[in-house]
Design a protein around this motif. Structure first.
Motif, PDB file in Angstrom:
ATOM      1  N   SER A 192      -9.391  -6.709  10.747  1.00  0.00           N
ATOM      2  CA  SER A 192      -9.610  -8.008  11.370  1.00  0.00           C
ATOM      3  C   SER A 192      -8.413  -8.287  12.281  1.00  0.00           C
ATOM      4  O   SER A 192      -7.258  -8.239  11.825  1.00  0.00           O
ATOM      5  N   ALA A 193      -8.695  -8.515  13.551  1.00  0.00           N
ATOM      6  CA  ALA A 193      -7.641  -8.767  14.543  1.00  0.00           C
ATOM      7  C   ALA A 193      -6.624  -7.625  14.576  1.00  0.00           C
ATOM      8  O   ALA A 193      -5.425  -7.852  14.732  1.00  0.00           O
ATOM      9  N   GLY A 194      -7.113  -6.390  14.404  1.00  0.00           N
ATOM     10  CA  GLY A 194      -6.257  -5.219  14.498  1.00  0.00           C
ATOM     11  C   GLY A 194      -5.461  -4.904  13.257  1.00  0.00           C
ATOM     12  O   GLY A 194      -4.672  -3.948  13.254  1.00  0.00           O
ATOM     13  N   ARG A 195      -5.644  -5.680  12.196  1.00  0.00           N
ATOM     14  CA  ARG A 195      -4.907  -5.449  10.957  1.00  0.00           C
ATOM     15  C   ARG A 195      -5.883  -5.177   9.822  1.00  0.00           C
ATOM     16  O   ARG A 195      -7.057  -5.541   9.880  1.00  0.00           O
ATOM     17  N   ILE A 196      -5.372  -4.581   8.770  1.00  0.00           N
ATOM     18  CA  ILE A 196      -6.193  -4.303   7.595  1.00  0.00           C
ATOM     19  C   ILE A 196      -6.566  -5.613   6.917  1.00  0.00           C
ATOM     20  O   ILE A 196      -5.710  -6.476   6.690  1.00  0.00           O
ATOM     21  N   SER A 197      -7.832  -5.733   6.591  1.00  0.00           N
ATOM     22  CA  SER A 197      -8.275  -6.931   5.867  1.00  0.00           C
ATOM     23  C   SER A 197      -8.926  -6.587   4.521  1.00  0.00           C
ATOM     24  O   SER A 197      -9.005  -7.440   3.637  1.00  0.00           O
ATOM     25  N   ALA A 198      -9.401  -5.338   4.367  1.00  0.00           N
ATOM     26  CA  ALA A 198     -10.041  -4.949   3.104  1.00  0.00           C
ATOM     27  C   ALA A 198     -10.250  -3.446   3.075  1.00  0.00           C
ATOM     28  O   ALA A 198     -10.192  -2.769   4.112  1.00  0.00           O
ATOM     29  N   VAL A 199     -10.477  -2.919   1.879  1.00  0.00           N
ATOM     30  CA  VAL A 199     -10.994  -1.560   1.742  1.00  0.00           C
ATOM     31  C   VAL A 199     -12.417  -1.677   1.205  1.00  0.00           C
ATOM     32  O   VAL A 199     -12.726  -2.586   0.419  1.00  0.00           O
ATOM     33  N   ILE A 200     -13.266  -0.765   1.644  1.00  0.00           N
ATOM     34  CA  ILE A 200     -14.645  -0.733   1.182  1.00  0.00           C
ATOM     35  C   ILE A 200     -14.798   0.448   0.237  1.00  0.00           C
ATOM     36  O   ILE A 200     -14.615   1.599   0.652  1.00  0.00           O
ATOM     37  N   THR A 201     -15.081   0.188  -1.005  1.00  0.00           N
ATOM     38  CA  THR A 201     -15.272   1.245  -1.991  1.00  0.00           C
ATOM     39  C   THR A 201     -16.761   1.396  -2.293  1.00  0.00           C
ATOM     40  O   THR A 201     -17.583   0.554  -1.910  1.00  0.00           O
ATOM     41  N   GLU A 202     -17.099   2.434  -3.009  1.00  0.00           N
ATOM     42  CA  GLU A 202     -18.496   2.623  -3.414  1.00  0.00           C
ATOM     43  C   GLU A 202     -18.953   1.536  -4.385  1.00  0.00           C
ATOM     44  O   GLU A 202     -20.160   1.326  -4.570  1.00  0.00           O
ATOM     45  N   LYS A 203     -18.008   0.818  -4.986  1.00  0.00           N
ATOM     46  CA  LYS A 203     -18.339  -0.225  -5.946  1.00  0.00           C
ATOM     47  C   LYS A 203     -18.215  -1.632  -5.368  1.00  0.00           C
ATOM     48  O   LYS A 203     -18.500  -2.607  -6.060  1.00  0.00           O
ATOM     49  N   GLY A 204     -17.760  -1.691  -4.122  1.00  0.00           N
ATOM     50  CA  GLY A 204     -17.623  -2.998  -3.505  1.00  0.00           C
ATOM     51  C   GLY A 204     -16.371  -3.124  -2.651  1.00  0.00           C
ATOM     52  O   GLY A 204     -15.654  -2.145  -2.411  1.00  0.00           O
ATOM     53  N   ARG A 205     -16.102  -4.326  -2.222  1.00  0.00           N
ATOM     54  CA  ARG A 205     -15.024  -4.633  -1.292  1.00  0.00           C
ATOM     55  C   ARG A 205     -13.815  -5.179  -2.033  1.00  0.00           C
ATOM     56  O   ARG A 205     -13.946  -5.983  -2.957  1.00  0.00           O
ATOM     57  N   ILE A 206     -12.609  -4.725  -1.623  1.00  0.00           N
ATOM     58  CA  ILE A 206     -11.366  -5.286  -2.150  1.00  0.00           C
ATOM     59  C   ILE A 206     -10.587  -5.857  -0.981  1.00  0.00           C
ATOM     60  O   ILE A 206     -10.181  -5.117  -0.072  1.00  0.00           O
ATOM     61  N   GLU A 207     -10.384  -7.135  -0.981  1.00  0.00           N
ATOM     62  CA  GLU A 207      -9.602  -7.769   0.077  1.00  0.00           C
ATOM     63  C   GLU A 207      -8.140  -7.383  -0.083  1.00  0.00           C
ATOM     64  O   GLU A 207      -7.560  -7.492  -1.171  1.00  0.00           O
ATOM     65  N   THR A 208      -7.509  -6.928   0.987  1.00  0.00           N
ATOM     66  CA  THR A 208      -6.101  -6.544   0.949  1.00  0.00           C
ATOM     67  C   THR A 208      -5.568  -6.456   2.374  1.00  0.00           C
ATOM     68  O   THR A 208      -6.332  -6.306   3.336  1.00  0.00           O
ATOM     69  N   SER A 209      -4.264  -6.543   2.500  1.00  0.00           N
ATOM     70  CA  SER A 209      -3.630  -6.401   3.811  1.00  0.00           C
ATOM     71  C   SER A 209      -2.753  -5.155   3.883  1.00  0.00           C
ATOM     72  O   SER A 209      -2.137  -4.882   4.913  1.00  0.00           O
ATOM     73  N   ALA A 210      -2.687  -4.383   2.776  1.00  0.00           N
ATOM     74  CA  ALA A 210      -1.820  -3.202   2.728  1.00  0.00           C
ATOM     75  C   ALA A 210      -2.525  -2.073   1.995  1.00  0.00           C
ATOM     76  O   ALA A 210      -3.092  -2.270   0.912  1.00  0.00           O
ATOM     77  N   VAL A 211      -2.496  -0.883   2.587  1.00  0.00           N
ATOM     78  CA  VAL A 211      -3.153   0.294   2.018  1.00  0.00           C
ATOM     79  C   VAL A 211      -2.198   1.477   2.073  1.00  0.00           C
ATOM     80  O   VAL A 211      -1.514   1.690   3.080  1.00  0.00           O
ATOM     81  N   VAL A 212      -2.163   2.242   1.000  1.00  0.00           N
ATOM     82  CA  VAL A 212      -1.450   3.516   0.955  1.00  0.00           C
ATOM     83  C   VAL A 212      -2.490   4.622   0.879  1.00  0.00           C
ATOM     84  O   VAL A 212      -3.318   4.633  -0.032  1.00  0.00           O
ATOM     85  N   LEU A 213      -2.455   5.522   1.828  1.00  0.00           N
ATOM     86  CA  LEU A 213      -3.342   6.684   1.800  1.00  0.00           C
ATOM     87  C   LEU A 213      -2.568   7.858   1.223  1.00  0.00           C
ATOM     88  O   LEU A 213      -1.684   8.422   1.874  1.00  0.00           O
ATOM     89  N   ALA A 214      -2.899   8.219  -0.016  1.00  0.00           N
ATOM     90  CA  ALA A 214      -2.277   9.358  -0.706  1.00  0.00           C
ATOM     91  C   ALA A 214      -3.392  10.296  -1.153  1.00  0.00           C
ATOM     92  O   ALA A 214      -3.507  10.650  -2.319  1.00  0.00           O
ATOM     93  N   GLY A 215      -4.219  10.686  -0.197  1.00  0.00           N
ATOM     94  CA  GLY A 215      -5.448  11.411  -0.500  1.00  0.00           C
ATOM     95  C   GLY A 215      -5.329  12.911  -0.540  1.00  0.00           C
ATOM     96  O   GLY A 215      -6.350  13.594  -0.672  1.00  0.00           O
ATOM     97  N   GLY A 216      -4.106  13.462  -0.418  1.00  0.00           N
ATOM     98  CA  GLY A 216      -3.956  14.901  -0.482  1.00  0.00           C
ATOM     99  C   GLY A 216      -4.821  15.601   0.550  1.00  0.00           C
ATOM    100  O   GLY A 216      -4.827  15.252   1.736  1.00  0.00           O
TER     101      GLY A 216
END
Length: 443
Positions: A192-216
């Protein structure tokens, strides 16, 4: 073929509607980051599409070392070793860590020269690494039936148990307040407005402004869905474990034809670091120029060919809408078929050097896919193009030992606090800002 059995992990079930930080990936980097964030009072949720530590974090050799690392990794490896020292007490579990020493066995004058060069490079860090002669090598490599020229030896380096470490660290993170969800793939990021607003998972949405990608090994595909070019490929290495034996060296070591590591159960982990396989996939061609210096430096250490992944990844080129299942849900755990021949050849070579292994039985052979960058140094970095995202990936087979330190650094970057080490060498932009690809010389 199933990978090694991990210690049991207790996880959460309810998907929260909101979190301060969402971590994508439950390997050693992800759970270590969760631990350091939770200890600082951050509301952190970790999402893992499969099981904790189910891929390379449980399939590696179990080495915890400073010796032989790229100069850019040395400061972080030093800090990681300090964390390993108190990690069992910190998390209230058993990681199997023990400072038992690691030896790079020298069989030729070239080996000795290469290791002298690394010692000169590393001498500024005050390490206890040293070149030892034939007699001391025989003592370190207890029970060897061969006489080697010597070894590069670091008594303060150690070993830990990959199948225990991730569950133990995850348990500590949950006790500190982190929420950990397994079987919960993250499909993508909402902005939203160029910034992270949520992650979309297979179980639903989690509102957040910060994400760490440690996906190997999965980080490249996830970044592709965000329009981010992450030059990262996968390399397969095969590993074998034996039954318990009565004697033998207590630590870990490697020759040109095999590597060994004493296990907590009394057996040995055996592999050959010089035999690795890269399955040709669409990314092999997309990143051909990026990896050209590495191909020239590695020589025959990495072989190329076709495998099931070659064809599987042809169908993962196109983006999938976030309201539909994708590759992260179709493939919960990367479980490649091992190269049994190379693993057994490594065991035969190890048995010639360590006759005690004649009584050992082969308990299991497995393989893992290693996430590799063009310079074999990880990315631990923020991204100017997407505020709120921190990437921690591409550990190139060095991630287990450095994992707790990398988790600390990643947490520092998320919070904007003084980093445990200078993160500049791990910046994402080094692959696009014109910086020449630097390949570390052999050790």
């Amino acid at each position: 073929m199933p990978g090694p059995a991990l210690d049991h992990s207790v996880t959460d079930h309810a998907l929260p509607k909101k979190a301060g930080v969402v971590i994508i990936g439950g390997g050693i980097i992800g759970v270590s980051t969760a631990l350091f964030l939770a200890e600082r009072g951050v509301d952190v949720v970790l999402c893992e599409k499969g099981i904790l530590g189910g891929e390379q974090s449980s399939r590696n050799w179990g080495w915890v070392r400073v010796m032989g690392r790229d100069r850019r990794e040395i400061p972080l490896a030093i800090e990681a070793l300090k964390i390993w020292d108190g990690l069992d007490a910190r998390v209230g579990g058993q990681t199997g860590f023990h400072r038992s020493g690691i030896a790079y066995i020298s069989e030729t004058e070239t080996d000795i020269a290469n290791r002298d060069a690394w010692l000169k490079l590393a001498q500024a860090y005050g390490l206890d690494t040293r070149q030892i002669g034939a007699d001391e090598t025989a003592t370190v490599m207890l029970g060897t039936g061969q006489r080697y020229k010597g070894a590069l030896y670091t008594p303060s380096d150690g070993r830990a148990e990959p199948q225990k470490a991730v569950p133990a660290i995850a348990m500590g993170a949950r006790r500190a307040g982190a929420r950990i969800l397994t079987g919960c793939a993250v499909r993508g990021i909402e902005k939203s407005a160029g910034r992270i607003s949520a992650v979309i998972t297979e179980k639903g949405r989690i509102e957040t402004s910060a994400v760490v990608l440690a996906g190997g090994a999965w980080s490249r595909l996830f970044c592709k869905g965000l329009g981010i070019r992450l030059p990262q490929l996968k390399v397969r290495n095969s590993v074998l474990r034996t039954s318990a034996v009565n004697r033998g060296p207590d630590g870990a070591g490697a020759t040109a034809t095999f590597a060994y590591r004493k296990r907590l159960d009394g057996g040995y982990t055996i592999a050959n670091g010089g035999i690795n396989m890269h399955a040709l996939v669409p990314d092999s061609f997309a990143f051909f120029r990026d990896f050209q210096p590495a191909r020239k430096a590695e020589g025959e250490a990495v072989q190329f060919g076709l495998s099931a992944r070659s064809f599987q990844e042809l169908f993962e080129i196109s983006a999938v809408p976030l309201d539909r299942p994708g590759a992260f849900e179709r493939h919960r755990i990367l479980d490649p078929n091992p190269d049994g021949r190379s693993a057994l050849n490594a065991l035969r070579a190890a048995t010639e050097a360590l006759p005690v292994l004649r009584d050992a039985k082969v308990e299991q052979i497995w393989a893992g896919l290693i996430d590799v960058t063009p310079d074999a140094v990880p990315v631990i970095s923020t991204l100017g193009s997407l505020p709120g995202l921190v990437i921690a990936t591409g550990f190139s087979g060095h991630g287990f030992g450095i994992g707790p330190g990398a988790g600390h650094l990643t947490a520092d970057l998320v919070m904007g606090t003084t980093p445990i080490v200078d993160p500049t060498p791990f910046r994402f932009s080094r692959f696009s800002d014109g910086t020449p690809i630097e390949i570390a010389p052999p050790v």
